[in-house]
Write a protein that holds these residues in place. Sequence first.
Motif, mmCIF file in Angstrom:
data_model
loop_
_atom_site.group_PDB
_atom_site.id
_atom_site.type_symbol
_atom_site.label_atom_id
_atom_site.label_comp_id
_atom_site.label_asym_id
_atom_site.label_seq_id
_atom_site.Cartn_x
_atom_site.Cartn_y
_atom_site.Cartn_z
ATOM 1 N N ALA A 1 -4.045 14.572 0.722
ATOM 2 C CA ALA A 1 -2.403 14.643 1.200
ATOM 3 C C ALA A 1 -2.122 14.174 2.794
ATOM 4 O O ALA A 1 -1.056 13.703 2.839
ATOM 5 N N ALA A 2 -3.044 14.407 3.389
ATOM 6 C CA ALA A 2 -2.918 13.859 4.982
ATOM 7 C C ALA A 2 -2.761 12.177 4.825
ATOM 8 O O ALA A 2 -1.883 11.785 5.603
ATOM 9 N N ARG B 1 0.756 -1.197 0.148
ATOM 10 C CA ARG B 1 0.074 -0.074 0.084
ATOM 11 C C ARG B 1 0.858 1.329 -0.146
ATOM 12 O O ARG B 1 1.504 1.508 0.999
ATOM 13 N N GLU B 2 0.701 1.843 -1.020
ATOM 14 C CA GLU B 2 1.300 3.395 -1.184
ATOM 15 C C GLU B 2 0.316 4.305 -1.870
ATOM 16 O O GLU B 2 -0.345 3.937 -2.874
ATOM 17 N N ILE B 3 0.256 5.493 -1.414
ATOM 18 C CA ILE B 3 -0.523 6.371 -1.912
ATOM 19 C C ILE B 3 0.571 7.629 -2.168
ATOM 20 O O ILE B 3 1.212 8.165 -1.514
ATOM 21 N N TRP C 1 -13.390 8.261 -0.319
ATOM 22 C CA TRP C 1 -12.058 8.346 -0.031
ATOM 23 C C TRP C 1 -11.467 7.518 1.014
ATOM 24 O O TRP C 1 -10.511 6.474 0.815
ATOM 25 N N ASN C 2 -11.934 7.519 2.190
ATOM 26 C CA ASN C 2 -11.602 6.633 3.310
ATOM 27 C C ASN C 2 -11.734 5.163 3.122
ATOM 28 O O ASN C 2 -10.996 4.427 3.403
ATOM 29 N N GLN D 1 8.848 17.531 -4.725
ATOM 30 C CA GLN D 1 8.239 16.575 -3.502
ATOM 31 C C GLN D 1 8.167 17.255 -2.702
ATOM 32 O O GLN D 1 9.058 18.059 -1.960
ATOM 33 N N ILE D 2 6.853 17.464 -1.881
ATOM 34 C CA ILE D 2 6.675 18.204 -0.508
ATOM 35 C C ILE D 2 6.341 17.427 0.630
ATOM 36 O O ILE D 2 6.200 17.820 1.710
ATOM 37 N N LYS D 3 6.093 16.132 0.384
ATOM 38 C CA LYS D 3 5.947 15.110 1.505
ATOM 39 C C LYS D 3 6.485 13.925 1.199
ATOM 40 O O LYS D 3 6.365 13.690 -0.031
#
Length: 169
Positions: free
Chosen positions: A151-152, A2-4, A108-109, A167-169
Amino acid sequence: MREIIFITGGQRSGKSRFAQELAEYSSANPLYLATARYWDDDFEQRIRRHQTDRGEQWETIEEEKRLSSLSLDGRTVLLDCITLWLTNIFHDNGYKLEIALEEAKREWNALIQQDFRLIVVSNEIGMGLHAPDESSRHFTDLQGWINQHIAASADKVYLMISGIPLQIK
């Protein structure tokens, strides 16, 4: 697995191209999850352009709203795009901001409970001019709040500027 990966930026900033490159690098047979509705001839032309940009290794699924209804475990999925998905939700909820926001968060969740690599494209529409009418201002708010929510939950976040990923996160 799992990767977002969340990719956001302005219109024509290179988001979809970068997302497609990431997906093709990650998988020999990525899945393109299209959320666009056929609103008019212009949208149809945009959809066709995106289709021709993808190679034969791509599988495409079209789903306007119920993203979590799809079985995506084990796949590399490019979801393009959140803005069109939100447009569908906002429209179908009579342009009621709070109802659309709750539905989008809930969906989304549920979607991200799956075990997959999800590459998500969205737009930063609140960085431009102030929207002239109430409905447009509400949609700008909706987009901003959902972008924050996504984003969270993302492992990586990129902001695209003039074709350059930051890349900001």
